[in-house]
Write a protein that holds these residues in place. Structure first.
Motif, PDB file in Angstrom:
ATOM      1  N   TYR A 226      36.934  41.125  43.527  1.00 19.38           N
ATOM      2  CA  TYR A 226      36.247  41.343  44.801  1.00 19.38           C
ATOM      3  C   TYR A 226      34.746  41.102  44.675  1.00 19.38           C
ATOM      4  O   TYR A 226      34.116  40.575  45.607  1.00 19.38           O
ATOM      5  CB  TYR A 226      36.503  42.766  45.288  1.00 19.38           C
ATOM      6  N   ILE A 227      34.152  41.466  43.547  1.00 17.75           N
ATOM      7  CA  ILE A 227      32.711  41.273  43.349  1.00 17.75           C
ATOM      8  C   ILE A 227      32.357  39.792  43.463  1.00 17.75           C
ATOM      9  O   ILE A 227      31.334  39.427  44.046  1.00 17.75           O
ATOM     10  CB  ILE A 227      32.276  41.847  41.986  1.00 17.75           C
ATOM     11  N   LYS A 231      34.466  38.063  50.488  1.00 21.00           N
ATOM     12  CA  LYS A 231      34.946  37.706  51.816  1.00 21.00           C
ATOM     13  C   LYS A 231      36.287  38.343  52.116  1.00 21.00           C
ATOM     14  O   LYS A 231      36.571  38.714  53.261  1.00 21.00           O
ATOM     15  CB  LYS A 231      35.035  36.178  51.930  1.00 21.00           C
ATOM     16  N   ASP A 232      37.128  38.499  51.105  1.00 26.97           N
ATOM     17  CA  ASP A 232      38.468  39.044  51.270  1.00 26.97           C
ATOM     18  C   ASP A 232      38.491  40.490  50.766  1.00 26.97           C
ATOM     19  O   ASP A 232      38.169  40.759  49.608  1.00 26.97           O
ATOM     20  CB  ASP A 232      39.483  38.189  50.506  1.00 26.97           C
ATOM     21  N   MET A 233      38.894  41.432  51.639  1.00 28.38           N
ATOM     22  CA  MET A 233      38.915  42.855  51.289  1.00 28.38           C
ATOM     23  C   MET A 233      40.186  43.250  50.544  1.00 28.38           C
ATOM     24  O   MET A 233      40.276  44.371  50.032  1.00 28.38           O
ATOM     25  CB  MET A 233      38.808  43.697  52.568  1.00 28.38           C
ATOM     26  N   THR A 234      41.186  42.363  50.471  1.00 29.68           N
ATOM     27  CA  THR A 234      42.472  42.730  49.875  1.00 29.68           C
ATOM     28  C   THR A 234      42.333  43.200  48.430  1.00 29.68           C
ATOM     29  O   THR A 234      42.900  44.239  48.062  1.00 29.68           O
ATOM     30  CB  THR A 234      43.457  41.553  49.969  1.00 29.68           C
ATOM     31  N   PRO A 235      41.612  42.492  47.550  1.00 31.14           N
ATOM     32  CA  PRO A 235      41.477  42.989  46.169  1.00 31.14           C
ATOM     33  C   PRO A 235      40.804  44.355  46.096  1.00 31.14           C
ATOM     34  O   PRO A 235      41.177  45.189  45.266  1.00 31.14           O
ATOM     35  CB  PRO A 235      40.621  41.909  45.479  1.00 31.14           C
ATOM     36  N   LEU A 236      39.819  44.615  46.964  1.00 30.26           N
ATOM     37  CA  LEU A 236      39.145  45.921  46.957  1.00 30.26           C
ATOM     38  C   LEU A 236      40.123  47.022  47.355  1.00 30.26           C
ATOM     39  O   LEU A 236      40.153  48.098  46.737  1.00 30.26           O
ATOM     40  CB  LEU A 236      37.949  45.894  47.902  1.00 30.26           C
TER      41      LEU A 236
END
Length: 778
Positions: A226-227, A231-236
């Motif tokens: 995510y770092i 742009k994509d919140m899925t990994p967070l």
């Protein structure tokens, strides 16, 4: 409502929902239970690997710490028989109702066979501090047991103790609770062979550690992911979920966190346990929504999660005795709204055939089965083993699979799009370089045929000026172009589709009709096989890109034809004026030579200069008349070539007040037409020389960057206004120069483009004009 009753109601419905049909095999040995404070194991075969939960009727002494003893005996201590394990809350004890806080003793006598093997006990949590005596000897304890709240200390510390090799056990447990809402002997102590107890605990501990390691690694991996791509919140979301699983695994089951971080208070660890449980609901919902968007959840999801949000706040801000009050009501809410909500969302995704829905379904179903199984085991409603570590690992694996699959698909799609973009660029160049309409249409059909997997016919329809008749372009297997005239209604191929009314792409009879409109008028229509070009969005975008490239090419050809006719008349007078200007100067020079021979050398140089200018003008006119420039390319060294250009510029600016700054920082090899590229540099420099009264400095910088050679030529003159910037490279330049047709800059761009490069015009930050020529390195 009675706490025990509420729990059993929840567990009863859960058992119907997920565990219907789960019964104990009749052939398996059933562990006996205690009756009237006595457990008879003389006929139980513990050598078979059976572990015996010490459950049933225990002697219960409220507000009493009875003395440890070797054997059960009559005493004056008051007791009742209480079914255990269970919490002591709401127990009726000699006319009083037991509350949350206080202390008590539990007693149980166990009779073993004389040939019993070496035995051991696994002691889980006992709420919330205890001392365990066997035959009068203290063998285990956790926390500090006391009759007062000030001296009592809660602690969870699961442990194993080995037992003396005798056939009779008297077990007394002193329990005190002043911190938790519930107290008592609430989880069953397990009795069995030493080997069996240690083996089972090693397995459970190993699974708990495996869950912690897996959750920790996946959390770190997805946080790093995510770092680098925020742009994509899925990994967070997945990382947060893994952190919650890690916290849950540390504070439940084997209580690894309580053992490893015993310097933390029981209150903190208990908050972590409950927070990780109730916070996982909103996180999981948000994570699911990323994969399976749902309009209902988009509107009402916050309200469904609101009780969970509230519980998380209460856990963080209030004592256990307060937030624990809401645990039972929230259990009802979770089991009858949250869990079914998960399943409904996932089942909708499965029904709609959304990517990854089946994997998510299996992951969440496995976790729910594990949770229900362990709940039923804890409360003695099911004879099974603990499955929550398996469920958590299964959930992590399923989430990892779906995320990995998602990014694998994204990478594949990105590679496909990258490939399509590259082919689109080359295809656009091929179409745009077509010299006429027929060649442009043929180039587009050839490019489309390379991706025509069905090998069906491809058509391009172009309307005439009236729009009543159309020209249909197609190619055969030998790539020979066929052009036929058709009406605007192709009944046999499109079920009566009228082209003039076609506004958006449609699919009819497995054919895709793609119109390209300009100012509400149809410019062209592609008629291609739908299956070959609509497999995904990127394919459709690629087809549209080809169609727009063809449209631009045809528009450019039309514009060139119109412009060529329009400017021939305009250029005639201006070309004559320019030629006359240079001829007049030559005539004057010759007259001066005839009258004054001493000025021969100076006037000869002037005449020669005007002849060169006249020659350059004629070459400009010749180049302009061509639709396409054919280059004489040679591989030369940039340093050597631009050294000769520097000499030309020095001569050009001789006898002027313009200072020349020349920097050549490139020694790369480049494939160019030397004569034409020299004219590019001279034309731009001459454009500056025409404004010599307003220019004091002219700079040239040649450098290489990545795979391009960059030539920057700039002056400090008055610059170019915004309106002129838009038309300066057109075929006809309406400039404010005192002389000249303005063809020079148009030829400059044509030569740069013929080399596969480009020329950019910007304002110099210090004032003036900057020309940037970009050429590909060989």
């Amino acid at each position: 409502m009675d706490i025990q009753l509420s729990r059993r109601i929840v567990l009863f419905f859960l058992s119907i929902f997920l565990c219907s049909g789960c019964t104990t095999n009749k052939d398996e040995q059933v562990a006996p239970t205690a009756k009237n404070g006595f457990l008879d194991l003389t006929s139980t075969n513990v050598n078979s690997g059976l572990t015996i939960p010490l459950s049933g009727e225990w002697k219960f002494y409220w507000n009493q710490f009875i003395l440890p003893r070797k054997n059960a005996k009559d005493s004056n201590d008051q007791f009742i028989f209480k079914k255990s394990p269970s919490v002591w809350n709401d127990t009726e004890y000699f006319g009083t109702t037991v509350g949350s806080f206080g202390y008590a003793s539990y007693e149980l006598d166990i009779k073993l066979s004389k040939d019993s093997p070496a035995m051991a006990m696994y002691i889980p949590d006992i709420g919330t501090a205890y001392e365990l005596y066997i035959n009068g000897e203290l063998l285990s304890q956790a926390g500090i047991v006391s009759k007062t709240a000030n001296n009592s200390k809660a602690q969870y510390r699961p442990q194993i103790i080995t037992l003396p090799n005798i056939d009779h056990l008297n077990i007394i447990i002193h329990v005190s609770n002043y911190q938790n809402l519930w107290g008592g002997y609430w989880y069953p102590i397990q009795l069995g062979k030493v080997e069996t107890i240690f083996r089972e605990r090693q397995i459970q501990s190993g699974l708990s550690i495996a869950v912690c390691i897996a959750a920790g690694m996946m959390a770190c991996y997805n946080l790093i992911f995510y770092i680098f791509r925020r742009k994509d919140m899925t990994p967070l979301l997945f990382a947060i979920h893994c952190i919650l699983i890690l916290l849950r695994a540390l504070t439940t089951g084997e209580r690894i966190g309580h053992l490893a971080f015993d310097f933390l208070s029981w209150e903190i660890l208990n908050r972590i346990e409950y927070f990780s449980t109730f916070c996982s609901g909103p996180v999981l919902y948000t994570f699911l929504y990323r994969f399976i968007p749902n309009e209902f959840w988009k509107k009402y999801g916050f309200y469904f999660n609101f009780p969970l949000y509230t519980m998380c706040v209460l856990i963080l801000t209030t004592p256990n005795t307060f937030y624990a009050i809401f645990l039972n009501p929230l259990l009802f809410y979770i089991f009858f709204t949250v869990i079914p909500g998960w399943m409904i969302m996932i089942l909708i995704g499965v029904f709609k055939k959304q990517k990854g829905a089946w994997v998510l379904l299996m992951g969440y179903f496995g976790l729910m089965v594990a949770n229900v199984n362990d709940s039923l085991v804890i409360f003695g409603l099911l004879n099974s083993f603990y499955m929550i570590p398996y469920g958590q690992i299964f959930l992590i694996i399923s989430h990892s699979i779906i995320i990995s699959k998602r990014y694998s698909n994204s990478l594949t799609e990105s590679e496909n799009i990258s490939h399509q973009m590259k082919t689109l660029v080359t295809s656009t160049q091929k179409i745009m370089s077509s010299p006429d309409y027929t060649s442009a249409a043929k180039s587009a059909l050839e490019i489309l045929s390379e991706n025509n997997k069905d090998n069906k016919e491809l058509y391009i329809f172009l309307p005439d000026t009236s729009g009543k008749t159309w020209k249909r372009y197609s190619i055969d297997t030998k790539f020979d172009l066929k052009v036929t005239e058709v009406s605007d209604l192709i009944e046999d191929r499109s079920s009566g589709l009228e082209f003039n009314r076609l506004k958006e792409p449609i699919i009819l009879n497995d054919r895709l009709f793609l119109p390209i409109t300009q100012k509400e008028h149809i410019f062209l229509i592609l008629d291609i096989p739908a299956k070959s070009f609509t497999r995904n969005e990127s394919d459709m975008d690629w087809v549209q890109g080809i169609a727009y490239a063809l449209t631009l090419s045809l528009q450019n050809l039309m514009r060139q034809d119109i412009n060529q006719l329009a400017i021939i008349g305009e250029l005639t007078s201006e070309i004559a004026h320019d030629i006359g200007h240079h001829v007049l100067l030559i005539q004057k020079s010759l007259q001066y030579i005839e009258l004054n021979p001493t000025l021969n050398f100076t006037l000869f140089k002037q005449a020669k200069k005007e002849i060169e200018a006249l020659s350059n003008l004629s070459v400009d006119i010749l180049e302009f008349s061509k639709k396409r420039i054919f280059l004489d390319l040679k591989l030369i060294n940039a340093k050597d070539f631009f050294s000769s250009v520097e000499e030309d510029l020095i001569l050009l600016f001789e006898n002027s007040d313009i200072k020349l700054n020349f920097q050549n920082l490139s020694s790369d090899w480049i494939k160019i037409d030397e004569l034409r590229m020299r004219r590019v540099c001279l034309n731009i420099a001459k454009n500056c020389l025409d404004l010599k009264e307003e220019v004091s400095e002219f700079s040239v910088l040649i450098q290489s960057e990545n795979s391009a050679l960059i030539i920057i030529m700039e002056d400090d003159g008055p610059g170019i206004n915004d309106n002129l910037k838009d038309i300066i490279f057109n075929t006809k330049l309406e400039s404010s120069k005192p002389q000249g047709t303005g063809l020079g800059l148009s030829i400059v761009r044509k030569i740069a483009n013929a080399h596969g490069g480009e020329i950019l015009l910007t304002s110099n930050p210090k004032g003036g004009t900057r020309f940037s020529i970009l050429l590909p390195l060989s």
